[in-house]
Motif scaffolding. Sequence first.
Motif, PDB file in Angstrom:
ATOM      1  N   GLN A 180      -8.664  -8.327  -4.080  1.00  0.00           N
ATOM      2  CA  GLN A 180      -9.010  -6.999  -3.587  1.00  0.00           C
ATOM      3  C   GLN A 180      -8.178  -6.513  -2.399  1.00  0.00           C
ATOM      4  OE1 GLN A 180     -11.560  -5.385  -5.263  1.00  0.00           O
ATOM      5  NE2 GLN A 180     -11.547  -7.158  -6.612  1.00  0.00           N
ATOM      6  N   SER A 181      -7.611  -7.439  -1.606  1.00  0.00           N
ATOM      7  CA  SER A 181      -6.991  -7.004  -0.365  1.00  0.00           C
ATOM      8  C   SER A 181      -5.795  -7.866   0.038  1.00  0.00           C
ATOM      9  CB  SER A 181      -8.027  -7.023   0.769  1.00  0.00           C
ATOM     10  OG  SER A 181      -8.455  -8.344   1.006  1.00  0.00           O
ATOM     11  N   ILE A 182      -5.068  -7.346   1.025  1.00  0.00           N
ATOM     12  CA  ILE A 182      -3.961  -8.039   1.664  1.00  0.00           C
ATOM     13  C   ILE A 182      -4.277  -8.106   3.150  1.00  0.00           C
ATOM     14  CG2 ILE A 182      -1.518  -7.925   2.297  1.00  0.00           C
ATOM     15  CD1 ILE A 182      -1.028  -6.309  -0.227  1.00  0.00           C
ATOM     16  N   GLY A 231       0.696 -14.924   9.500  1.00  0.00           N
ATOM     17  CA  GLY A 231       0.859 -15.176   8.073  1.00  0.00           C
ATOM     18  C   GLY A 231       0.380 -14.035   7.208  1.00  0.00           C
ATOM     19  N   THR A 232       0.326 -14.304   5.910  1.00  0.00           N
ATOM     20  CA  THR A 232      -0.079 -13.311   4.922  1.00  0.00           C
ATOM     21  C   THR A 232      -1.020 -13.968   3.930  1.00  0.00           C
ATOM     22  OG1 THR A 232       2.081 -12.252   5.105  1.00  0.00           O
ATOM     23  CG2 THR A 232       0.755 -11.668   3.185  1.00  0.00           C
ATOM     24  N   GLU A 233      -2.068 -13.231   3.570  1.00  0.00           N
ATOM     25  CA  GLU A 233      -3.028 -13.748   2.592  1.00  0.00           C
ATOM     26  C   GLU A 233      -3.356 -12.630   1.601  1.00  0.00           C
ATOM     27  OE1 GLU A 233      -7.631 -15.255   2.609  1.00  0.00           O
ATOM     28  OE2 GLU A 233      -6.419 -15.616   4.381  1.00  0.00           O
ATOM     29  N   TYR A 234      -3.257 -12.980   0.330  1.00  0.00           N
ATOM     30  CA  TYR A 234      -3.585 -12.039  -0.741  1.00  0.00           C
ATOM     31  C   TYR A 234      -4.822 -12.545  -1.471  1.00  0.00           C
ATOM     32  CZ  TYR A 234       1.352 -10.811  -0.195  1.00  0.00           C
ATOM     33  OH  TYR A 234       2.574 -10.438   0.309  1.00  0.00           O
ATOM     34  N   GLU A 281      -3.178  -8.357  13.536  1.00  0.00           N
ATOM     35  CA  GLU A 281      -3.536  -8.572  12.133  1.00  0.00           C
ATOM     36  C   GLU A 281      -4.038  -7.275  11.536  1.00  0.00           C
ATOM     37  OE1 GLU A 281      -7.399 -10.548  10.413  1.00  0.00           O
ATOM     38  OE2 GLU A 281      -5.961 -12.106  10.979  1.00  0.00           O
ATOM     39  N   GLY A 282      -3.601  -7.013  10.333  1.00  0.00           N
ATOM     40  CA  GLY A 282      -4.082  -5.850   9.606  1.00  0.00           C
ATOM     41  C   GLY A 282      -4.489  -6.259   8.206  1.00  0.00           C
ATOM     42  N   SER A 283      -5.484  -5.577   7.684  1.00  0.00           N
ATOM     43  CA  SER A 283      -5.889  -5.845   6.302  1.00  0.00           C
ATOM     44  C   SER A 283      -6.241  -4.526   5.644  1.00  0.00           C
ATOM     45  CB  SER A 283      -7.082  -6.805   6.254  1.00  0.00           C
ATOM     46  OG  SER A 283      -8.210  -6.225   6.860  1.00  0.00           O
TER      47      SER A 283
END
Length: 158
Positions: A107-109, A101-104, A126-128
Amino acid sequence: MDFNQFVQQVPLAEIPLVLSGELQKQLTSLADPLPMPVIEDLMPWEATLDDMTEILVVARFEQEEGFQAILYWKAELLTYSFILATYDHKGEVIDHEIIAGTEYNNQSIKESVAIIEDDWMIFAAEGSDQIRGDLSFEAKNSRKSNFMVEKDGRITKI
């Protein structure tokens, strides 16, 4: 509608299945959100959703001897999740897990992608990164997770 009737209406997944932001973009035009009574029956862990959250059925997988697996996509405000759920043959939940998934946030993604293989191995990365003008990605902020769906339908992180 009983569980088996519901399952038969869900499209069958093609394996390997890649769960990514690209698939997320396609989903809103492919399916309608599940109505709340269906969510309450099939996803009791989601019984307290707000008005801004939608859940769509993505796909089902070939029925296994001990379980049936269904993939959902949940869209919340600034958070999008692929949820794999397993059920016994009566429709009772065995297990569920967010696998991509994706979380915003301010400050970050954080984005994760996953591949579901035909042997029930799930490989996720996973990358952030901080939100900046250049939207560059730093490899040091990435990690991997692997899951496995056991023969009894339990989803374990390995």
